[in-house]
Design a protein around this motif. Sequence first.
Motif, PDB file in Angstrom:
ATOM      1  N   ARG A  97      50.730  33.447  42.311  1.00 56.20           N
ATOM      2  CA  ARG A  97      50.326  33.955  41.000  1.00 56.20           C
ATOM      3  C   ARG A  97      51.554  34.283  40.167  1.00 56.20           C
ATOM      4  N   THR A  98      51.420  34.138  38.869  1.00 59.44           N
ATOM      5  CA  THR A  98      52.524  34.454  37.972  1.00 59.44           C
ATOM      6  C   THR A  98      52.758  35.969  37.942  1.00 59.44           C
ATOM      7  N   VAL A  99      53.880  36.356  37.325  1.00 58.78           N
ATOM      8  CA  VAL A  99      54.180  37.776  37.157  1.00 58.78           C
ATOM      9  C   VAL A  99      53.023  38.478  36.438  1.00 58.78           C
ATOM     10  N   LEU A 100      52.553  37.890  35.344  1.00 63.75           N
ATOM     11  CA  LEU A 100      51.469  38.508  34.575  1.00 63.75           C
ATOM     12  C   LEU A 100      50.222  38.672  35.428  1.00 63.75           C
ATOM     13  N   ASP A 101      49.876  37.651  36.200  1.00 66.87           N
ATOM     14  CA  ASP A 101      48.662  37.710  37.008  1.00 66.87           C
ATOM     15  C   ASP A 101      48.811  38.654  38.194  1.00 66.87           C
ATOM     16  N   ASN A 102      50.015  38.802  38.716  1.00 65.34           N
ATOM     17  CA  ASN A 102      50.234  39.787  39.773  1.00 65.34           C
ATOM     18  C   ASN A 102      49.936  41.191  39.267  1.00 65.34           C
ATOM     19  N   ILE A 103      50.371  41.483  38.045  1.00 64.87           N
ATOM     20  CA  ILE A 103      50.157  42.817  37.476  1.00 64.87           C
ATOM     21  C   ILE A 103      48.677  43.033  37.148  1.00 64.87           C
ATOM     22  N   ALA A 104      48.020  41.965  36.680  1.00 65.47           N
ATOM     23  CA  ALA A 104      46.604  42.068  36.314  1.00 65.47           C
ATOM     24  C   ALA A 104      45.682  42.107  37.528  1.00 65.47           C
ATOM     25  N   LYS A 114      39.050  39.402  32.367  1.00 58.62           N
ATOM     26  CA  LYS A 114      40.332  38.720  32.438  1.00 58.62           C
ATOM     27  C   LYS A 114      41.173  38.996  31.197  1.00 58.62           C
ATOM     28  N   ALA A 115      40.559  38.977  30.037  1.00 58.63           N
ATOM     29  CA  ALA A 115      41.308  39.199  28.797  1.00 58.63           C
ATOM     30  C   ALA A 115      41.883  40.611  28.743  1.00 58.63           C
ATOM     31  N   GLN A 116      41.062  41.596  29.100  1.00 60.57           N
ATOM     32  CA  GLN A 116      41.532  42.974  29.071  1.00 60.57           C
ATOM     33  C   GLN A 116      42.634  43.207  30.116  1.00 60.57           C
ATOM     34  N   ALA A 117      42.449  42.617  31.297  1.00 58.96           N
ATOM     35  CA  ALA A 117      43.437  42.789  32.357  1.00 58.96           C
ATOM     36  C   ALA A 117      44.780  42.184  31.955  1.00 58.96           C
ATOM     37  N   ARG A 118      44.747  41.016  31.344  1.00 56.47           N
ATOM     38  CA  ARG A 118      46.007  40.372  30.942  1.00 56.47           C
ATOM     39  C   ARG A 118      46.661  41.121  29.778  1.00 56.47           C
ATOM     40  N   ALA A 119      45.861  41.694  28.885  1.00 56.05           N
ATOM     41  CA  ALA A 119      46.433  42.482  27.787  1.00 56.05           C
ATOM     42  C   ALA A 119      47.125  43.729  28.326  1.00 56.05           C
ATOM     43  N   ARG A 120      46.492  44.396  29.286  1.00 54.76           N
ATOM     44  CA  ARG A 120      47.100  45.569  29.910  1.00 54.76           C
ATOM     45  C   ARG A 120      48.371  45.175  30.662  1.00 54.76           C
ATOM     46  N   ALA A 121      48.327  44.044  31.356  1.00 55.51           N
ATOM     47  CA  ALA A 121      49.496  43.566  32.100  1.00 55.51           C
ATOM     48  C   ALA A 121      50.651  43.256  31.155  1.00 55.51           C
ATOM     49  N   GLN A 122      50.351  42.690  29.994  1.00 56.84           N
ATOM     50  CA  GLN A 122      51.398  42.384  29.017  1.00 56.84           C
ATOM     51  C   GLN A 122      52.074  43.668  28.537  1.00 56.84           C
ATOM     52  N   ASP A 123      51.294  44.719  28.280  1.00 54.60           N
ATOM     53  CA  ASP A 123      51.867  46.003  27.860  1.00 54.60           C
ATOM     54  C   ASP A 123      52.789  46.564  28.943  1.00 54.60           C
ATOM     55  N   LEU A 124      52.378  46.427  30.188  1.00 57.39           N
ATOM     56  CA  LEU A 124      53.183  46.956  31.290  1.00 57.39           C
ATOM     57  C   LEU A 124      54.460  46.140  31.487  1.00 57.39           C
ATOM     58  N   LEU A 125      54.395  44.843  31.227  1.00 53.52           N
ATOM     59  CA  LEU A 125      55.604  44.011  31.291  1.00 53.52           C
ATOM     60  C   LEU A 125      56.657  44.511  30.311  1.00 53.52           C
ATOM     61  N   VAL A 126      56.217  44.906  29.144  1.00 53.24           N
ATOM     62  CA  VAL A 126      57.146  45.448  28.149  1.00 53.24           C
ATOM     63  C   VAL A 126      57.739  46.757  28.662  1.00 53.24           C
ATOM     64  N   ARG A 127      56.910  47.614  29.258  1.00 55.70           N
ATOM     65  CA  ARG A 127      57.390  48.912  29.759  1.00 55.70           C
ATOM     66  C   ARG A 127      58.472  48.745  30.817  1.00 55.70           C
ATOM     67  N   VAL A 128      58.322  47.748  31.689  1.00 57.16           N
ATOM     68  CA  VAL A 128      59.309  47.581  32.768  1.00 57.16           C
ATOM     69  C   VAL A 128      60.399  46.571  32.405  1.00 57.16           C
ATOM     70  N   GLY A 129      60.392  46.084  31.164  1.00 58.48           N
ATOM     71  CA  GLY A 129      61.472  45.219  30.698  1.00 58.48           C
ATOM     72  C   GLY A 129      61.434  43.790  31.213  1.00 58.48           C
ATOM     73  N   GLU A 131      59.152  41.283  29.886  1.00 61.60           N
ATOM     74  CA  GLU A 131      58.266  40.467  29.055  1.00 61.60           C
ATOM     75  C   GLU A 131      58.690  38.999  28.995  1.00 61.60           C
ATOM     76  N   ALA A 132      59.989  38.736  29.177  1.00 62.66           N
ATOM     77  CA  ALA A 132      60.479  37.348  29.130  1.00 62.66           C
ATOM     78  C   ALA A 132      60.157  36.579  30.406  1.00 62.66           C
ATOM     79  N   HIS A 133      59.645  37.257  31.429  1.00 59.37           N
ATOM     80  CA  HIS A 133      59.406  36.608  32.730  1.00 59.37           C
ATOM     81  C   HIS A 133      57.926  36.505  33.076  1.00 59.37           C
ATOM     82  N   ARG A 134      57.059  36.670  32.109  1.00 54.49           N
ATOM     83  CA  ARG A 134      55.621  36.781  32.365  1.00 54.49           C
ATOM     84  C   ARG A 134      55.044  35.569  33.086  1.00 54.49           C
ATOM     85  N   ASP A 135      55.561  34.378  32.813  1.00 53.92           N
ATOM     86  CA  ASP A 135      54.970  33.163  33.388  1.00 53.92           C
ATOM     87  C   ASP A 135      55.733  32.646  34.603  1.00 53.92           C
ATOM     88  N   LYS A 136      56.704  33.401  35.066  1.00 54.44           N
ATOM     89  CA  LYS A 136      57.431  33.007  36.278  1.00 54.44           C
ATOM     90  C   LYS A 136      56.635  33.408  37.516  1.00 54.44           C
TER      91      LYS A 136
END
Length: 335
Positions: A97-104, A114-129, A131-136
């Motif tokens: 799973r991608t970084v974003l999907d691991n968080i979601a 799925k939409a809400q989970a990915r939106a929350r995961a995106q916000d958390l990616l920004v918090r932990v710095g 966001e540029a690695h979401r699809d890795k």
Amino acid sequence: MIRFEGIHKSYPVHGREVVALHPLDLTIQAGEVFGIVGHSGAGKSTLLRLINGLETPSGGTLTVDGQALGTLDGDGLRRLRRRVGMIFQHFNLLSARTVLDNIAFPLRLAGVSKAQARARAQDLLVRVGLEAHRDKYPAQLSGGQKQRVGVARALATEPKILLCDEATSALDPQTTASVLQLLDGINRELGLTIVLITHEMDVVRRVCDRVAVLDAGHLVESGPVAEVFLHPQHPTTRRFVAESEAIDEGALQEDIAHVAGRLLRLTFTGEDTWQPLLGRVARETGIDYTILAGRIDRIKRLPYGQLTLAVTGAQSDEALRRFAQAGVHVEELSR
């Protein structure tokens, strides 16, 4: 937030009971960072896993966020675990799973769309710095980046408590510092209660408010980090502090044998750390001193200094009185 009352834990092994935790009482306050220190086999992980119900105590009462865990059924435990996030030593990410999907992922397990989970995961990616690695994928990340994903995943369900199981022991010192800084920021900004287990006293010094020291399943010392770190009472705690400060006790004893005078350990905290008190007292009382060991650093955000001295001179008693009068903790050491 967490209260252990007479908690103990044993495991049946080959027909006999092996004690992992002897009866202990411990309270962890809401909003603090609490460290649990011990060597391998001390009972740290068992204590941590009791908090989220992954282990059941053999006796005693454990209360988490106002609920006695022994009274909860399966559904109750599942609801509790959504309020308790977990960060693992070896990341435990899903490789496919991608970084974003691991968080979601924990949100999807909890039934969030799925939409809400990915939106929350995106916000958390920004918090932990990250966001540029979401699809890795995890294999494309460094150890520190993987642990940041683990932190974000642990925050996904908006927990009140964050458990850290040796969260920095697989990381290099620089990456460890950045992850601890992230946890400190999360604690201050979100008010989360963080329980962190480690075998490194230096990790506790950097980020924790209070600490408990375990030795072979016994709780041997606990209290504010500054008090435990600067004035350790139990031999196990003293060893942890010596290891964290890279003090060679054998070499120090050899040095002591070559100097005359009274042996003192002076501890300065807060703004007193930066004051030229030692030189001023030496001039005013006429004492001479030899510095045998010393360090100036911080315990979380509290500056401190600790010096081991050999002091000679007729006015050494007066010097000790002046140090104590100035608020310095003075300990006379035996040879």
